[in-house]
Write an enzyme that holds these catalytic residues in place. Structure first.
Site, PDB file in Angstrom:
ATOM      1  N   ASP A  49      24.355 -14.339 -35.957  1.00  0.00           N
ATOM      2  CA  ASP A  49      25.807 -14.490 -35.977  1.00  0.00           C
ATOM      3  C   ASP A  49      26.179 -15.911 -35.597  1.00  0.00           C
ATOM      4  OD1 ASP A  49      28.563 -12.971 -35.893  1.00  0.00           O
ATOM      5  OD2 ASP A  49      28.544 -14.304 -34.151  1.00  0.00           O
ATOM      6  N   TYR A  54      31.304 -22.760 -34.019  1.00  0.00           N
ATOM      7  CA  TYR A  54      30.188 -22.947 -33.077  1.00  0.00           C
ATOM      8  C   TYR A  54      29.467 -24.282 -33.291  1.00  0.00           C
ATOM      9  CZ  TYR A  54      30.741 -17.850 -32.565  1.00  0.00           C
ATOM     10  OH  TYR A  54      31.238 -16.589 -32.379  1.00  0.00           O
ATOM     11  N   LYS A  79      31.877 -17.546 -39.961  1.00  0.00           N
ATOM     12  CA  LYS A  79      33.302 -17.217 -39.813  1.00  0.00           C
ATOM     13  C   LYS A  79      34.193 -18.417 -40.110  1.00  0.00           C
ATOM     14  CE  LYS A  79      31.808 -14.494 -35.812  1.00  0.00           C
ATOM     15  NZ  LYS A  79      30.788 -15.344 -35.157  1.00  0.00           N
TER      16      LYS A  79
HETATM   17  N1  LIG Z   1      34.295 -13.340 -32.909  1.00  0.00           N
HETATM   18  C1  LIG Z   1      34.542 -13.929 -31.772  1.00  0.00           C
HETATM   19  O1  LIG Z   1      35.670 -14.345 -31.468  1.00  0.00           O
HETATM   20  C2  LIG Z   1      33.416 -14.081 -30.790  1.00  0.00           C
HETATM   21  C3  LIG Z   1      33.703 -14.442 -29.452  1.00  0.00           C
HETATM   22  C4  LIG Z   1      32.643 -14.541 -28.558  1.00  0.00           C
HETATM   23  C5  LIG Z   1      31.343 -14.303 -28.987  1.00  0.00           C
HETATM   24  N2  LIG Z   1      31.084 -13.988 -30.298  1.00  0.00           N
HETATM   25  C6  LIG Z   1      29.701 -13.767 -30.786  1.00  0.00           C
HETATM   26  O2  LIG Z   1      29.073 -12.815 -29.923  1.00  0.00           O
HETATM   27  C7  LIG Z   1      27.891 -13.382 -29.372  1.00  0.00           C
HETATM   28  C8  LIG Z   1      27.615 -12.815 -27.991  1.00  0.00           C
HETATM   29  O3  LIG Z   1      28.673 -13.083 -27.117  1.00  0.00           O
HETATM   30  P1  LIG Z   1      28.624 -14.238 -25.994  1.00  0.00           P
HETATM   31  O4  LIG Z   1      27.673 -15.299 -26.364  1.00  0.00           O
HETATM   32  O5  LIG Z   1      30.049 -14.611 -25.747  1.00  0.00           O
HETATM   33  O6  LIG Z   1      28.166 -13.472 -24.686  1.00  0.00           O
HETATM   34  P2  LIG Z   1      27.003 -12.449 -24.240  1.00  0.00           P
HETATM   35  O7  LIG Z   1      26.008 -12.292 -25.334  1.00  0.00           O
HETATM   36  O8  LIG Z   1      27.692 -11.280 -23.689  1.00  0.00           O
HETATM   37  O9  LIG Z   1      26.390 -13.223 -23.015  1.00  0.00           O
HETATM   38  C9  LIG Z   1      25.660 -14.403 -23.140  1.00  0.00           C
HETATM   39  C10 LIG Z   1      25.329 -14.834 -21.714  1.00  0.00           C
HETATM   40  O10 LIG Z   1      24.525 -13.825 -21.089  1.00  0.00           O
HETATM   41  C11 LIG Z   1      23.279 -14.384 -20.718  1.00  0.00           C
HETATM   42  N3  LIG Z   1      22.249 -13.354 -21.002  1.00  0.00           N
HETATM   43  C12 LIG Z   1      21.620 -13.111 -22.171  1.00  0.00           C
HETATM   44  N4  LIG Z   1      20.761 -12.086 -22.058  1.00  0.00           N
HETATM   45  C13 LIG Z   1      20.842 -11.662 -20.769  1.00  0.00           C
HETATM   46  C14 LIG Z   1      20.189 -10.648 -20.053  1.00  0.00           C
HETATM   47  N5  LIG Z   1      19.279  -9.852 -20.633  1.00  0.00           N
HETATM   48  N6  LIG Z   1      20.502 -10.483 -18.738  1.00  0.00           N
HETATM   49  C15 LIG Z   1      21.434 -11.269 -18.158  1.00  0.00           C
HETATM   50  N7  LIG Z   1      22.086 -12.262 -18.803  1.00  0.00           N
HETATM   51  C16 LIG Z   1      21.797 -12.455 -20.106  1.00  0.00           C
HETATM   52  C17 LIG Z   1      23.103 -15.637 -21.535  1.00  0.00           C
HETATM   53  O11 LIG Z   1      22.348 -16.585 -20.824  1.00  0.00           O
HETATM   54  P3  LIG Z   1      21.202 -17.529 -21.490  1.00  0.00           P
HETATM   55  O12 LIG Z   1      21.624 -17.888 -22.878  1.00  0.00           O
HETATM   56  O13 LIG Z   1      21.187 -18.694 -20.556  1.00  0.00           O
HETATM   57  O14 LIG Z   1      19.931 -16.726 -21.454  1.00  0.00           O
HETATM   58  C18 LIG Z   1      24.542 -16.107 -21.677  1.00  0.00           C
HETATM   59  O15 LIG Z   1      24.948 -16.811 -20.508  1.00  0.00           O
HETATM   60  C19 LIG Z   1      28.183 -14.884 -29.404  1.00  0.00           C
HETATM   61  O16 LIG Z   1      27.025 -15.661 -29.209  1.00  0.00           O
HETATM   62  C20 LIG Z   1      28.816 -15.016 -30.739  1.00  0.00           C
HETATM   63  O17 LIG Z   1      27.826 -14.992 -31.760  1.00  0.00           O
HETATM   64  C21 LIG Z   1      32.116 -13.849 -31.183  1.00  0.00           C
END
Ligand SMILES: NC(=O)c1ccc[n+]([C@@H]2O[C@H](COP(=O)([O-])OP(=O)(O)OC[C@H]3O[C@@H](n4cnc5c(N)ncnc54)[C@H](OP(=O)(O)O)[C@@H]3O)[C@@H](O)[C@H]2O)c1
Length: 261
Positions: A49, A54, A79
């Site tokens: 994704d 990004y 996106k």
């Molecule tokens: N459509 C939208 O508006 C939108 C908005 C936000 C996100 N997204 C998409 O959704 C994806 C995921 O959301 P996100 O990146 O916001 O947040 P997330 O996946 O909920 O959290 C990522 C954070 O959690 C940490 N992490 C990863 N695995 C872990 C584990 N097993 N235990 C504890 N901590 C962990 C990561 O650290 P490290 O990387 O340091 O390991 C990072 O700091 C994004 O990357 C993006 O592709 C879309």
């Protein structure tokens, strides 16, 4: 390590299978982002994704090539930023060039511009899909009311709505409203939206000998909600994929659902 073929899929209205567990890449940029994405593919993730916003599409595309995984085995989403409304063709063409692919599997309107549904954008999404630049189209951060506005204006329903999700945001009505329209719910920020120390999650995790993060991901899968955890940490990239070897009981599922009430 879980086998690639074990990752269950959501069936899009187009007939395509979308792996329920994918790899999020927001804030995964530069060498670290590229290496993490390649590692994720090597470990068995088959769904990436990204987004124009990004600013990492070239890294994601390079990781895909470096991994040696055939393009047609990976479900690729990008996106359109809301502020690029009116520049759909140019933006998608730039995404494809940066990713180094002929088409993406899913293209989303990243969020409703100024909180408006904007059916004319949706119309252009359909045209570019019909030209083959993307295999499916959808939205992100849209409300059901805004989705209905798109459908009323154009007759076409988005395949996917990517929205913030996690146990504390659980709402069975929201899931049902999407399912009734044939829309796959894709949750984002599964960890950022969750208190990974919540007692319920700790108890369930202990019962299965897994981490609370793994419980959260497994909970999404059992609700058939697509989940796209992001990590640039190799051990977490592996752990986040390793959620296919245990199953939450109906009682555990409903206790976790209860965090959303
Ligand atoms: N459509 C939208 O508006 C939108 C908005 C936000 C996100 N997204 C998409 O959704 C994806 C995921 O959301 P996100 O990146 O916001 O947040 P997330 O996946 O909920 O959290 C990522 C954070 O959690 C940490 N992490 C990863 N695995 C872990 C584990 N097993 N235990 C504890 N901590 C962990 C990561 O650290 P490290 O990387 O340091 O390991 C990072 O700091 C994004 O990357 C993006 O592709 C879309």
């Amino acid at each position: 390590m879980s086998g690639v073929k074990d990752i269950p899929t959501a069936r899009l209205r187009t007939g395509a299978g979308m792996p329920l567990l994918g790899f999020g890449t927001w804030q995964a940029r530069g060498t670290r982002g590229r290496e993490a994405t390649r590692y994720a593919l090597e470990q068995g993730y088959r769904h990436l994704d990204t987004a124009t916003m990004y600013r990492n599409e070239s890294e994601v595309g390079q990781a895909l090539r470096d991994s040696g995984v055939p393009r047609d085995e990976v479900f690729l989403t990008t996106k359109l930023p809301a502020e690029r409304a009116g520049q759909e063709r140019r933006t998608l063409t730039e995404s494809l060039r940066a990713l180094g692919v002929d088409a993406v599997d899913l293209w989303l309107i990243h969020w409703p511009p100024n909180g408006q549904a904007r059916p004319e954008i949706w119309q252009r999404f359909q045209e570019l899909r019909d030209e083959g630049l993307t295999r499916a189209i959808g939205v992100s951060n849209y409300s059901i009311r805004q989705i209905d506005e798109l459908v009323e204006a154009t007759g076409e329903t988005p395949t996917v709505n990517q929205i913030p999700w996690g146990p504390t945001l659980h709402d069975a009505t929201v899931l049902e409203e999407h399912r009734a329209r044939g829309i796959v719910v894709e949750g984002y920020s599964p960890f950022k939206n969750t208190d990974l120390d919540a007692p319920v999650l700790r108890e369930v995790a202990a019962a299965h000998g897994v981490s609370t993060a793994q419980v959260v991901l497994r909970w999404h899968l059992q609700h058939s909600v697509v989940v796209i955890p992001k990590s640039v940490t190799p051990a977490r990239i592996v752990a986040n994929l390793d959620v296919l070897g245990f199953e939450l009981s109906p009682d555990e599922m409903s206790r976790i659902d209860g965090l959303g009430r």
